[in-house]
Design an enzyme around this catalytic site. Structure first.
Site, PDB file in Angstrom:
ATOM      1  N   GLY A 125       0.795  -1.228   0.000  1.00 12.67           N
ATOM      2  CA  GLY A 125       0.000   0.000   0.000  1.00 12.67           C
ATOM      3  C   GLY A 125       0.826   1.276   0.000  1.00 12.67           C
ATOM      4  O   GLY A 125       1.943   1.309  -0.494  1.00 12.67           O
ATOM      5  N   SER A 126       0.246   2.317   0.578  1.00  6.28           N
ATOM      6  CA  SER A 126       0.775   3.676   0.500  1.00  6.28           C
ATOM      7  C   SER A 126       2.169   3.801   1.108  1.00  6.28           C
ATOM      8  O   SER A 126       2.555   3.058   2.008  1.00  6.28           O
ATOM      9  CB  SER A 126      -0.200   4.603   1.220  1.00  6.28           C
ATOM     10  OG  SER A 126       0.460   5.701   1.789  1.00  6.28           O
TER      11      SER A 126
END
Lengths: 428, 143
Positions: free
Chosen positions: B64-65
């Site tokens: 993810g981020s």
């Protein structure tokens, strides 16, 4: 792990306590990666943590407005408040929590405005360039081929790695902050030529044309290859920068792709063999109309055709995209129930003002906004239930961070939805 | 009671032990965890609703981020960090996240920890030497 005499000296405090801490953090990070050494960088793009309410709550109450204390803990993981010196490298700020002018329209509260003012003053003092964009490469920071960079934003890293041949991993807030103070980053991952070679082959069997097609293909392939390096064949002609901006952002959202090759287009892929550099493709993925439709079907978070909010400019829009939207808005008026915000870098806004695009937006009831982003800055009009966007990345994040059902379509479909208030778009 | 010892590469120094929490799915920082409680919140995650607070977290790695490390730093500051981390896939997110979570961590083990370690096993992680000591309780069903 090997350290130069200069690096050891910085670690021992030759350049003061803050840079010694930054070097210590960088060395621990490099060891955690298994890196053998550091490499010099003079190009850092990072986020300054602490503009959104809540992020500073981990600090004691009397330290929450002391930017040295905020930055020491949230950006450098130091329990001790360090006196933060000016940055040593060219350092550029990513997205901020609000538009510096339109914060009232964005519904930003006074507390956030105060935090942003403090963060801005800190950046000015330390030489952290206030680009406030996820697309530094659109506003003057275009690295050279082979340049070692320490960038954080995943859509920007995949862009400079793949399309320019610069070298960066997707860094974090702490590693970019430390890099800005010492000009070093671990020599690991995409800094090393061997790791940039292709691992998966994607045979494109459908004429990928508009920005939405590119976004969807990126989203599909990112989901399939995760952190690997896909090599695309079967692309005819040279696509443009806007399309590939969306393509990379999508791949880095559904997967963790930081580098890809398009044979005959990107600089490290003059041929398929060069792109793979001796690697054997671990898998071959076919991408045709069925895969395009499958990827589109993954974006099914909206049910209501009444659209409250149209979000454009993710990643931040270009002048070409602003011109397209201004053309669609010319002489029109948005539905009374719908807002349209397009996010762009501030220096592109300056040209949009000069070109009259900003006026066209205003006359239609739409806004060109800078510095910020709906999903990351968490800004939106009041009482939004359903949004629409032309960006796979924004459509990926809006339901999670804002709770909006989100339609995905072309730029034209999104602008039409803002004018009519109704979603009638879809995959063409 | 069976004791198994694995050897790997140290990631973050220190020694800690605790009950294992094992997942074959990567973990997301932004949008994947409650950073005040250590609970997994990602909708489609097999550990959804379970907290890694005080546990030895055994997982493939981070996804993810790029804000992963910031979220795990917040977890630590909220007192909800795992006791230690064992993971398979080294990425910048994972390495930086382990560093700022400040708990003993190891990777590159000589056997796949996801095959060897089960949730509920008692696991000691030595982040100085890269040694993982797994104590499996006697299971009444003989499994």
């Amino acid at each position: 792990m090997f350290l130069t005499d200069e690096e050891k000296a910085v670690l021992d405090g030759s350049e003061g306590e803050a840079r010694a801490h930054a070097m210590d953090l960088m060395v621990r990070y490099a060891k955690a990666l298994g890196a053998e050494r550091l490499v010099e960088t003079n190009n850092v793009c990072g986020g300054v943590v602490g503009s959104l309410p809540g992020r500073r709550d981990v600090l004691p109450e009397d330290k929450r407005h002391d930017m040295n204390a905020v930055y020491s803990l949230l950006n450098l993981d130091s329990d001790k408040t360090l006196d933060i010196p000016p940055v040593k490298t060219n350092t550029y700020r990513l997205i901020e929590a609000m538009d510096a002018d339109l914060y009232d329209v964005q519904g930003v509260g006074e507390e956030t405005q105060r935090l942003v003012r403090e963060t801005t003053a800190f950046c000015q003092k330390s030489g952290y360039q206030l680009c406030n964009t996820c697309t530094p490469y659109q506003v003057g920071n275009v690295p050279l081929f082979g340049e070692h960079c320490a960038w954080m934003e995943s859509s920007a890293v995949i862009y400079i790695n793949s399309l320019i041949g610069a070298r960066s991993n997707v860094e974090g807030a702490h590693s970019t902050a430390a890099a800005s103070l010492i000009g070093k980053i671990p020599y690991w991952g995409y800094h090393i030529p061997e790791n940039r070679r292709g691992t998966h082959l994607v045979e494109v069997e459908y004429p990928i044309d508009n920005m939405l097609d590119w976004g969807l293909m990126g989203y599909y392939v990112g989901e399939k290859v995760q952190e690997n390096v896909p090599v695309f064949t079967g692309i005819s002609g040279v696509p443009n920068a806007n399309k590939l901006k969306h393509f990379g952002a999508s791949m880095a959202s559904s997967g963790g792709v930081e580098m890809y090759h398009i044979v005959g287009v990107t600089p490290e892929a003059p041929t398929r063999d060069v792109a793979f550099g001796g690697n054997r493709a671990q898998e071959t993925i076919r991408f045709g109309r069925a895969e395009l439709e499958e990827a589109y079907s993954w974006f099914s978070t909206a049910k209501d055709t009444d659209v409250d909010f149209v979000v454009l400019g993710c990643p931040h829009g270009s002048l070409e995209q602003v011109r397209l939207v201004a053309g669609l808005l010319e002489g029109k008026r948005l539905s009374a129930n719908t807002d349209l915000w397009m996010f762009i870098p501030r220096s592109i806004k300056a040209i949009a003002d000069r070109m009259g695009y900003t006026d066209t937006f205003r006359k239609a009831g739409a806004y060109l906004m800078t510095d910020s982003c709906a999903a990351l800055s968490k800004v939106s009009p009041k009482d939004v239930k359903t949004a629409a966007t032309d960006s796979c990345k924004q459509a990926h994040y809006l339901p999670a961070t804002m709770g909006f059902g989100t339609w995905l379509g072309s730029t034209e479909q999104c602008v039409n939805a803002a004018i009519s208030g109704k979603w009638t778009g879809g995959l063409e | 009671m069976t004791v198994i010892i694995l050897k790997g590469r140290p990631v973050v120094e220190g020694v800690a032990e605790g009950e294992a929490l094992v997942t074959r799915q990567t973990i997301s920082g932004f949008g994947g965890i409650n950073n005040q409680t250590g609970e997994i919140t990602e909708v489609r995650h097999e550990l959804r609703g379970k907290s890694f607070k005080g546990k030895v977290l055994v997982f493939p790695g981070a996804k993810g981020s790029s804000g992963w490390a910031s979220h795990f730093q917040t977890v630590r500051l909220a007192g909800a960090a795992p006791a230690a981390m064992i993971f398979n896939i080294t990425t910048t997110k994972m390495a930086l996240g382990a560093v700022v979570t400040r708990v003993p961590a190891v990777t590159d083990l000589d056997q796949d920890p996801l095959d060897v370690i089960e949730t509920g096993d008692w696991v000691k992680v030595d982040g100085n030497t890269g040694t993982v000591t797994i104590t499996k309780p006697d299971r009444k069903d003989g499994a």
